[in-house]
Design a protein around this motif. Structure first.
Motif, PDB file in Angstrom:
ATOM      1  N   GLN A 657      42.862  37.992  26.638  1.00 53.46           N
ATOM      2  CA  GLN A 657      41.553  37.558  27.104  1.00 53.46           C
ATOM      3  C   GLN A 657      41.689  36.657  28.336  1.00 53.46           C
ATOM      4  N   ARG A 660      42.419  38.809  31.341  1.00 49.06           N
ATOM      5  CA  ARG A 660      41.218  39.513  31.813  1.00 49.06           C
ATOM      6  C   ARG A 660      40.349  38.590  32.663  1.00 49.06           C
ATOM      7  N   ARG A 661      40.155  37.363  32.186  1.00 53.28           N
ATOM      8  CA  ARG A 661      39.320  36.419  32.946  1.00 53.28           C
ATOM      9  C   ARG A 661      39.956  36.097  34.303  1.00 53.28           C
ATOM     10  N   GLU A 662      41.276  35.997  34.358  1.00 52.69           N
ATOM     11  CA  GLU A 662      41.945  35.695  35.623  1.00 52.69           C
ATOM     12  C   GLU A 662      41.782  36.858  36.597  1.00 52.69           C
ATOM     13  N   GLN A 664      39.323  38.922  36.642  1.00 46.52           N
ATOM     14  CA  GLN A 664      37.933  38.908  37.107  1.00 46.52           C
ATOM     15  C   GLN A 664      37.737  37.888  38.237  1.00 46.52           C
ATOM     16  N   LYS A 665      38.399  36.718  38.114  1.00 41.04           N
ATOM     17  CA  LYS A 665      38.312  35.715  39.185  1.00 41.04           C
ATOM     18  C   LYS A 665      38.896  36.253  40.486  1.00 41.04           C
TER      19      LYS A 665
END
Length: 683
Positions: A657, A660-662, A664-665
């Motif tokens: 998770q 994934r967030r990284e 997206q950034k």
């Protein structure tokens, strides 16, 4: 009672008698002329003839009239002995001027003579001699004598006597003005040597102690005897001042700090300090002259050829005194080692301290005074650690040296703390080897440049300039911190967005402030995103293009002249000017880490206290995602917060998770194939 004070007291008694003789002669002349002094019934409001006679009899003059002396001032001056002769010599006073000082002295120290002075002046309230009385008693030509009381004449210009207005009068005529003696002159005449209390808050008197410092020139050939001393090392400046003073046979140094002057004018402070130097057989060291406004400096400059035996004008930057001057060079590495050894000699220290001093002295360009202060700071650190058995360590000395460097750079730079070690820096062998070579160059530049003579062959400075090139997160800032930790120096990161200004000339001003402060802080300067200022110089189309190129050239010059390490980083090496790259000692590329290095970053980023689940697969993460070390640290931190929220161990679902967030950034697309068998962990 000290010898000088005892002699002053004995001389004062003789001077009182001499003054009584002088006044008696004047009383006899007044009576012979029939001057009606005190002939009324207002007893107690005036001095009667009988009272005047009693005072004269007590003074030991007998009842027989004393004939007028051909030179009445001579007896009065000689009675006070050597101190009065010294005053007359250094202030270049005439006999009558010297007698004026003596008359004021005895009048103020003997109450009986005060009453006699009031009698002669026919006013019980006038206990201080007026100019008219002094001229009548001491000058053969009163018209000539009046000039001695002009504002620029020595009696007043040297602040020996002060003239007062009569109470209730806006402006008293010169002849009617009473005078008092300056308290410092009174103390000097009576054998006292304390510094003038008027300048005491901003001046000191100290002996010119003998040491190994040699006078740079013979000040005896100067005319006037005024010399500029230029340099930032105040302790060494004081030593040279002492050497110059001793070469003229002077015993002391009067140091005047003009920046601290309050309540009196700068010129009066200078005049009083010069007088103090003359009375104390001392040289006058003037600080802060270059910080004054030009009109104030000019006013002081007109009095530089005063009575001080030697005037030394200290300046930090370019001298504002345009006469002869010498440069007080900052101590060399060898001199700094000697200063460290001298300061540490009486202190308990670890065996390795002495061997570490050459490297310490090479890294920190502290002046002699700062080294002594750093030694005291190191002792404080050791005492705080071990109060009973304080023993200095190498770490204490480095911490103290950093503390005694300039405390802070300008607002355009920020100090970077908590430096990492070599074990924290995960890089391929070649860039890591170059970083160690960079440290070695800083460590040994003194030997190569100074001992081996390469410094004489080079036209540019002796600093070490490096470029770190690579994408964000590849370890450039961490590497700068590792180098700072290895060398024991502070690291300052320069905010180029605050340095570069759209206003012409502001960028150079900002850069000048940075390097001026850095030259005193012995710091490593780290310019992040240097391509903002070091991009390829453009073709000149307008004034802004021309000044942009000037800014680049100015910064290059500042970097080359800076004696400490400079590190510049860029994400876009190809955008940098080739002429700029040629000036670098090191150009170190920070590549994106390959799989083995990514795996090490994944595993070493986790603190030992983190509870880790069995399914955490760092081999998969290192193999599957080609990201930088900075991205990995962000992912691990985000995963840790997710795990803390769940209240359990940090597992693969948290890491996936976070990844994934990284992504997206970063604006990067992720697919099911990217996460493979761990796709199920995504929500």
């Amino acid at each position: 009672m000290r010898t000088g004070e005892r002699e002053g007291a004995n001389g004062l008694a003789a001077a009182v008698q001499a003054a009584a003789n002088l006044l008696r002669a004047e009383v006899e002349r007044m009576r012979a002329r029939g001057v009606p002094v005190g002939e009324d019934d207002l007893r107690g409001l005036y001095i009667s003839d009988q009272e005047a006679s009693r005072i004269l009899d007590v003074a030991g003059t007998g009842s027989e009239p004393t004939p007028s002396l051909p030179h009445p001032a001579e007896e009065l001056v000689e009675a006070l002995g050597g101190r009065m002769a010294r005053l007359a010599q250094v202030c270049r006073l005439s006999e009558a001027e010297c007698a004026t000082v003596a008359l004021c002295l005895v009048t103020e120290t003997d109450p009986e003579l005060e009453r006699l002075v009031a009698y002669v002046q026919d006013d019980v309230s006038k206990k201080r001699p007026r100019v008219e009385l002094v001229l009548r008693l001491l000058w053969e030509d009163a018209v000539v004598g009046q000039r001695s009381f002009d504002a620029d004449a020595r009696l007043r210009a040297l602040h020996l006597v002060r003239l007062h207005d009569e109470a209730g009068q806006a402006a008293t005529p010169l002849l009617a003005r009473p005078m008092t003696l300056d308290p410092r002159i009174a103390r000097f005449a009576l054998g006292g040597d304390a510094i003038d209390e008027v300048i005491g808050p901003f001046a000191t008197l100290s002996p010119a102690n003998p040491d190994n410092e040699a006078a740079p020139i013979d000040p005896g050939h100067l005319s006037p005897r005024v010399l500029g001393l230029r340099g930032t090392d105040l302790a060494k400046t004081r030593r040279i001042a002492g050497a110059l003073a001793r070469s003229l046979g002077l015993d002391a140094i009067v140091e005047l700090n003009l920046t601290q002057v309050r309540e009196i004018t700068h010129r009066e402070a200078f005049e009083r300090a010069g007088r103090e130097a003359a009375l104390s057989n001392a040289a006058l060291l003037v600080r802060g002259f270059d910080e004054l406004d030009e009109p104030v400096r000019e006013g002081i400059a007109t009095g530089l050829d005063g009575i001080a035996p030697l005037v030394l004008i200290h300046s930090v930057g370019e001298p504002t005194w345009h006469g002869p001057s010498v440069v007080v060079a900052r101590p060399t590495v060898e001199e700094r080692v000697i200063e460290w050894q001298s300061a540490l000699r009486p202190l308990a220290q670890d065996p390795g301290v002495d061997a570490a001093l050459p490297a310490l002295a090479a890294k920190f360009e502290l002046d002699t005074g700062a080294i002594a202060e750093a030694a005291a700071t190191a002792l404080g650190l050791a005492t705080a650690r071990e109060p009973a058995t304080a023993c200095l360590t190498v770490e204490d000395l480095y911490a103290a040296a950093r503390a005694r460097s300039a405390p802070i750079l300008s607002s355009l730079a920020s100090k970077v703390g908590h430096h990492k070690s070599w074990d924290d820096l995960i890089l391929e062998p070649d860039p890591q080897a170059q970083l160690r070579e960079l440290c070695s160059m800083v460590e040994h530049r003194h030997k190569v440049y100074d001992e081996w003579g390469f410094g004489e062959k080079l036209s540019s400075g002796k600093g070490v300039v490096s470029l770190f090139a690579g994408q964000s997160g590849t370890g450039k800032t961490m590497a700068a911190g590792v180098i700072a930790g290895e060398l024991g120096l502070d690291l300052y990161k320069i905010d180029l967005s605050g340095v570069v200004s759209k206003y012409i000339g502001e960028t150079e001003k900002n850069l000048g402030a940075i390097f001026r402060d850095a030259s005193l802080s012995n710091a490593i300067l780290f310019f992040d995103e240097a391509d903002a200022l070091f991009g390829k110089r453009s073709e000149v189309r307008d004034a802004h293009d021309r000044y942009a190129n000037i800014e680049t050239a100015y910064l290059l010059q500042q970097i080359e002249d800076y004696a400490g390490p400079v590190i510049l980083s860029t994400n876009l090496k190809m955008n940098l000017d080739e002429a700029f790259l040629r000036r670098m000692h090191f150009v170190i590329d920070f590549p994106m880490p390959e799989e083995p290095y990514r795996y090490r970053i994944w595993t070493t980023t986790l603190p030992a206290a983190v509870p880790l689940a069995d399914d955490a697969d760092f081999h998969f993460l290192a193999r599957q995602f080609r990201v930088s070390g900075g991205n990995i640290r962000n992912i691990v931190l985000a995963a840790a917060f997710l795990a803390a929220k769940d209240g359990g161990s940090l597992g693969m679902r948290h890491l996936i998770q976070g990844t994934r967030r990284e992504f997206q950034k970063l604006g990067r697309m992720v697919t099911e194939a990217d996460f493979g068998e761990h796709m199920a962990h995504l929500e």
